[in-house]
Design a protein around this motif. Structure first.
Motif, PDB file in Angstrom:
ATOM      1  N   PRO A   1      21.613 -54.639 -39.992  1.00 52.84           N
ATOM      2  CA  PRO A   1      20.749 -54.749 -41.175  1.00 52.84           C
ATOM      3  C   PRO A   1      19.775 -55.915 -41.007  1.00 52.84           C
ATOM      4  CG  PRO A   1      23.065 -54.637 -41.814  1.00 52.84           C
ATOM      5  CD  PRO A   1      23.024 -54.816 -40.333  1.00 52.84           C
ATOM      6  N   ILE A   2      18.544 -55.705 -41.474  1.00 52.62           N
ATOM      7  CA  ILE A   2      17.556 -56.779 -41.410  1.00 52.62           C
ATOM      8  C   ILE A   2      17.613 -57.598 -42.697  1.00 52.62           C
ATOM      9  CG2 ILE A   2      16.034 -55.527 -39.845  1.00 52.62           C
ATOM     10  CD1 ILE A   2      14.226 -54.930 -42.235  1.00 52.62           C
ATOM     11  N   ASP A   3      17.146 -58.814 -42.603  1.00 46.44           N
ATOM     12  CA  ASP A   3      17.100 -59.718 -43.752  1.00 46.44           C
ATOM     13  C   ASP A   3      15.757 -59.540 -44.443  1.00 46.44           C
ATOM     14  OD1 ASP A   3      17.294 -61.725 -45.605  1.00 46.44           O
ATOM     15  OD2 ASP A   3      17.247 -63.365 -44.146  1.00 46.44           O
ATOM     16  N   CYS A   4      15.754 -59.078 -45.682  1.00 49.48           N
ATOM     17  CA  CYS A   4      14.509 -58.841 -46.430  1.00 49.48           C
ATOM     18  C   CYS A   4      14.160 -59.998 -47.356  1.00 49.48           C
ATOM     19  CB  CYS A   4      14.631 -57.555 -47.240  1.00 49.48           C
ATOM     20  SG  CYS A   4      14.607 -56.068 -46.211  1.00 49.48           S
ATOM     21  N   ASP A   5      14.902 -61.088 -47.279  1.00 45.47           N
ATOM     22  CA  ASP A   5      14.638 -62.241 -48.150  1.00 45.47           C
ATOM     23  C   ASP A   5      13.274 -62.830 -47.813  1.00 45.47           C
ATOM     24  OD1 ASP A   5      14.642 -64.445 -49.755  1.00 45.47           O
ATOM     25  OD2 ASP A   5      16.493 -65.315 -48.944  1.00 45.47           O
TER      26      ASP A   5
ATOM     27  N   THR B   1      11.451 -62.670 -56.668  1.00 45.13           N
ATOM     28  CA  THR B   1      11.518 -61.280 -56.234  1.00 45.13           C
ATOM     29  C   THR B   1      12.957 -60.863 -55.981  1.00 45.13           C
ATOM     30  OG1 THR B   1      11.194 -61.869 -53.892  1.00 45.13           O
ATOM     31  CG2 THR B   1       9.223 -61.296 -55.165  1.00 45.13           C
ATOM     32  N   LEU B   2      13.186 -59.576 -56.182  1.00 43.28           N
ATOM     33  CA  LEU B   2      14.448 -58.944 -55.829  1.00 43.28           C
ATOM     34  C   LEU B   2      14.194 -58.289 -54.479  1.00 43.28           C
ATOM     35  CD1 LEU B   2      17.309 -57.948 -56.544  1.00 43.28           C
ATOM     36  CD2 LEU B   2      16.213 -55.978 -57.630  1.00 43.28           C
ATOM     37  N   ASP B   3      14.924 -58.711 -53.477  1.00 47.36           N
ATOM     38  CA  ASP B   3      14.669 -58.281 -52.102  1.00 47.36           C
ATOM     39  C   ASP B   3      15.660 -57.202 -51.690  1.00 47.36           C
ATOM     40  OD1 ASP B   3      12.784 -60.428 -52.024  1.00 47.36           O
ATOM     41  OD2 ASP B   3      14.448 -61.798 -51.663  1.00 47.36           O
ATOM     42  N   THR B   4      15.118 -56.103 -51.195  1.00 45.86           N
ATOM     43  CA  THR B   4      15.967 -54.988 -50.792  1.00 45.86           C
ATOM     44  C   THR B   4      15.310 -54.244 -49.634  1.00 45.86           C
ATOM     45  OG1 THR B   4      17.202 -53.071 -51.618  1.00 45.86           O
ATOM     46  CG2 THR B   4      14.964 -53.352 -52.445  1.00 45.86           C
ATOM     47  N   CYS B   5      16.074 -53.380 -49.010  1.00 44.41           N
ATOM     48  CA  CYS B   5      15.537 -52.565 -47.933  1.00 44.41           C
ATOM     49  C   CYS B   5      15.684 -51.103 -48.331  1.00 44.41           C
ATOM     50  CB  CYS B   5      16.288 -52.844 -46.633  1.00 44.41           C
ATOM     51  SG  CYS B   5      15.484 -52.089 -45.203  1.00 44.41           S
ATOM     52  N   LYS B   6      14.593 -50.359 -48.207  1.00 42.41           N
ATOM     53  CA  LYS B   6      14.569 -48.952 -48.594  1.00 42.41           C
ATOM     54  C   LYS B   6      14.360 -48.080 -47.360  1.00 42.41           C
ATOM     55  CE  LYS B   6      14.601 -49.328 -53.121  1.00 42.41           C
ATOM     56  NZ  LYS B   6      15.575 -48.727 -53.974  1.00 42.41           N
TER      57      LYS B   6
ATOM     58  N   GLU C   1      13.388 -45.609 -44.899  1.00 44.28           N
ATOM     59  CA  GLU C   1      12.227 -45.475 -44.015  1.00 44.28           C
ATOM     60  C   GLU C   1      11.066 -46.402 -44.384  1.00 44.28           C
ATOM     61  OE1 GLU C   1      11.599 -42.473 -47.302  1.00 44.28           O
ATOM     62  OE2 GLU C   1      13.294 -43.012 -46.068  1.00 44.28           O
ATOM     63  N   PHE C   2      11.122 -47.051 -45.546  1.00 47.27           N
ATOM     64  CA  PHE C   2      10.029 -47.950 -45.952  1.00 47.27           C
ATOM     65  C   PHE C   2      10.210 -49.368 -45.447  1.00 47.27           C
ATOM     66  CE2 PHE C   2      10.165 -44.751 -49.390  1.00 47.27           C
ATOM     67  CZ  PHE C   2       8.917 -44.184 -49.180  1.00 47.27           C
ATOM     68  N   GLY C   3      11.438 -49.776 -45.254  1.00 45.66           N
ATOM     69  CA  GLY C   3      11.712 -51.144 -44.836  1.00 45.66           C
ATOM     70  C   GLY C   3      11.884 -52.065 -46.033  1.00 45.66           C
ATOM     71  N   CYS C   4      11.534 -53.325 -45.844  1.00 48.97           N
ATOM     72  CA  CYS C   4      11.726 -54.325 -46.896  1.00 48.97           C
ATOM     73  C   CYS C   4      10.813 -54.067 -48.087  1.00 48.97           C
ATOM     74  CB  CYS C   4      11.446 -55.718 -46.357  1.00 48.97           C
ATOM     75  SG  CYS C   4      12.721 -56.302 -45.221  1.00 48.97           S
ATOM     76  N   VAL C   5      11.392 -54.183 -49.265  1.00 49.91           N
ATOM     77  CA  VAL C   5      10.655 -54.087 -50.517  1.00 49.91           C
ATOM     78  C   VAL C   5      11.071 -55.285 -51.351  1.00 49.91           C
ATOM     79  CG1 VAL C   5      10.221 -52.681 -52.567  1.00 49.91           C
ATOM     80  CG2 VAL C   5      10.674 -51.562 -50.376  1.00 49.91           C
ATOM     81  N   ASN C   6      10.056 -55.996 -51.864  1.00 53.85           N
ATOM     82  CA  ASN C   6      10.313 -57.195 -52.655  1.00 53.85           C
ATOM     83  C   ASN C   6       9.734 -56.980 -54.052  1.00 53.85           C
ATOM     84  OD1 ASN C   6       9.355 -58.126 -49.638  1.00 53.85           O
ATOM     85  ND2 ASN C   6      11.295 -59.001 -50.279  1.00 53.85           N
ATOM     86  N   TYR C   7      10.615 -56.705 -55.021  1.00 54.84           N
ATOM     87  CA  TYR C   7      10.213 -56.412 -56.394  1.00 54.84           C
ATOM     88  C   TYR C   7      10.042 -57.698 -57.188  1.00 54.84           C
ATOM     89  CZ  TYR C   7      11.830 -51.644 -55.452  1.00 54.84           C
ATOM     90  OH  TYR C   7      12.021 -50.397 -54.920  1.00 54.84           O
ATOM     91  N   TYR C   8       8.904 -57.831 -57.854  1.00 56.60           N
ATOM     92  CA  TYR C   8       8.662 -58.952 -58.768  1.00 56.60           C
ATOM     93  C   TYR C   8       9.570 -58.778 -59.969  1.00 56.60           C
ATOM     94  CZ  TYR C   8       6.054 -62.111 -61.847  1.00 56.60           C
ATOM     95  OH  TYR C   8       5.691 -63.133 -62.691  1.00 56.60           O
ATOM     96  N   THR C   9      10.356 -59.800 -60.321  1.00 55.63           N
ATOM     97  CA  THR C   9      11.378 -59.646 -61.354  1.00 55.63           C
ATOM     98  C   THR C   9      11.235 -60.595 -62.538  1.00 55.63           C
ATOM     99  OG1 THR C   9      12.845 -61.209 -60.242  1.00 55.63           O
ATOM    100  CG2 THR C   9      13.085 -58.873 -59.679  1.00 55.63           C
TER     101      THR C   9
END
Length: 118
Positions: A11-15, A21-26, A28-36
């Motif tokens: 697993p990659i680190d999406c931080d 931001t809420l950091d997650t990996c989706k 085929e999209f890769g890292c996604v950082n949601y403004y929270t």
């Protein structure tokens, strides 16, 4: 982690080191950082300080009109309700001035009849 087929996927680190931001990996999209920082409260402004995190500051609903009561409802935002200026005194005219608020002016009861008292 390694599967039964022998493939190992780490697993990659999406931080993104942003406290807002809420950091997650989706997949085929890769890292996604949601403004929270949006707290869902219409009575706050929502800002982000990347070092310390979200800042939710209460807003002022003051409309600078002394004839209104100013409040805030977290679902709809500012509510400015007209004040009822009534002193229950029949000898005053009741009004409201935007700058000073409720004004109670004595009613002139003089009937200009010298045979009566006011």
């Amino acid at each position: 982690t390694c599967g039964k087929d022998g493939c190992c996927n780490t697993p990659i680190d999406c931080d993104d080191d942003n406290e807002c931001t809420l950091d997650t990996c989706k997949g085929e999209f890769g890292c996604v950082n949601y403004y929270t920082c949006d707290d869902g409260d219409k009575c706050t402004t929502d800002e982000c300080d990347e070092d310390t995190g979200c800042i939710n500051t209460e807003i002022s609903c003051d409309d600078y009109d002394e004839c209104t009561d100013d409040t805030c409802d977290s679902l709809i935002g500012c509510v400015n309700t007209y004040k009822w200026c009534d002193d229950d005194d029949k000898c005053t005219d009741d009004d409201c001035d935007e700058d000073t608020g409720c004004v109670f002016t004595l009613v002139d009861c003089d009937d200009y009849n010298e045979c009566t008292t006011e």
